[in-house]
Design a protein around this motif. Structure first.
Motif, short mmCIF file in Angstrom:
data_model
loop_
_atom_site.label_atom_id
_atom_site.label_comp_id
_atom_site.label_asym_id
_atom_site.label_seq_id
_atom_site.Cartn_x
_atom_site.Cartn_y
_atom_site.Cartn_z
N ALA A 70 0.87 -1.17 0.00
CA ALA A 70 0.00 0.00 0.00
C ALA A 70 0.91 1.22 0.00
O ALA A 70 1.80 1.34 0.85
CB ALA A 70 -0.90 0.00 1.23
N GLY A 71 0.70 2.12 -0.95
CA GLY A 71 1.52 3.31 -1.06
C GLY A 71 0.84 4.51 -0.44
O GLY A 71 -0.39 4.61 -0.42
N ALA A 72 1.64 5.44 0.07
CA ALA A 72 1.13 6.71 0.59
C ALA A 72 1.99 7.84 0.05
O ALA A 72 3.23 7.79 0.13
CB ALA A 72 1.15 6.71 2.11
N PHE A 73 1.32 8.84 -0.49
CA PHE A 73 1.99 9.99 -1.09
C PHE A 73 1.56 11.30 -0.45
O PHE A 73 2.19 12.33 -0.67
CB PHE A 73 1.70 10.02 -2.60
CG PHE A 73 2.16 8.79 -3.30
CD1 PHE A 73 3.41 8.74 -3.90
CD2 PHE A 73 1.37 7.64 -3.36
CE1 PHE A 73 3.85 7.59 -4.53
CE2 PHE A 73 1.81 6.50 -3.99
CZ PHE A 73 3.05 6.47 -4.59
N VAL A 74 0.48 11.26 0.32
CA VAL A 74 -0.05 12.45 1.00
C VAL A 74 -0.37 12.09 2.45
O VAL A 74 -0.54 10.93 2.79
CB VAL A 74 -1.31 13.01 0.29
CG1 VAL A 74 -0.99 13.46 -1.13
CG2 VAL A 74 -2.44 11.99 0.29
N ASP A 75 -0.48 13.14 3.28
CA ASP A 75 -0.83 12.91 4.68
C ASP A 75 -2.35 12.84 4.83
O ASP A 75 -3.09 12.91 3.84
CB ASP A 75 -0.20 13.99 5.59
CG ASP A 75 -0.74 15.39 5.38
OD1 ASP A 75 -1.85 15.57 4.80
OD2 ASP A 75 -0.06 16.35 5.80
N ALA A 76 -2.82 12.72 6.05
CA ALA A 76 -4.25 12.56 6.33
C ALA A 76 -5.07 13.76 5.87
O ALA A 76 -6.27 13.63 5.64
CB ALA A 76 -4.46 12.34 7.84
#
Length: 150
Positions: free
Chosen positions: A31-37
């Motif tokens: 699972a990738g994350a490129f931005v915060d919440a």
């Protein structure tokens, strides 16, 4: 599925069946994350916390690795490896089995084992890797927390 495979090939320059198929207890899932919440790009100048609820669904192990937005290579920092996970020596696990992971230019006090260094002025992204992913990952009854600015 074609769009997802193209994106992952660009991001990781390779795709194998173990990365894309549902194989409970085998292979891997990402699972990738490129931005915060809040939807803002991840900023190497800021410190973030991500809460991993108890019973992380990985039979073998799990990890986060940080990547440079410009090069797609692992983020080059003073740490030996820009990663933290279940095999990290001294990883702090909360009493309920959950884990808090930190990302930022400096480690929060007494959380060094759960921290991955970032570089001020440089954007980054991360992959959560689950090796031997279990059913709660596939049926979405378990989900990692959001990357929250501190």
């Amino acid at each position: 599925n074609l769009d997802a495979k193209n994106m992952f090939f660009f991001y990781a320059t390779g795709v194998t069946p173990a990365m894309t198929m549902k194989m409970v207890g085998e292979g891997s899932q990402y699972a990738g994350a490129f931005v915060d919440a809040k939807g803002n790009p991840l900023d190497g100048s800021k410190t973030y916390r991500l809460h991993m609820p108890p019973n992380i669904p990985a039979k073998d192990f799990w990890s986060f690795t940080l990547y440079d937005n410009q090069t797609r290579s692992m983020l080059q920092t003073d740490q030996q490896s820009p990663a933290v996970g279940s095999l990290t020596k001294g990883l702090l696990v909360n009493a309920d089995g959950s884990v808090d992971v930190y990302f930022g230019p400096k480690a929060p006090s007494e959380k060094e084992s759960n921290w991955v260094q970032t570089i001020p002025g440089k954007g980054w992204n991360t992959l959560l890797r689950l090796y031997g992913p279990l059913e709660p990952w596939f049926n979405r009854t378990w989900r990692p927390g959001e990357i929250e600015p501190m």
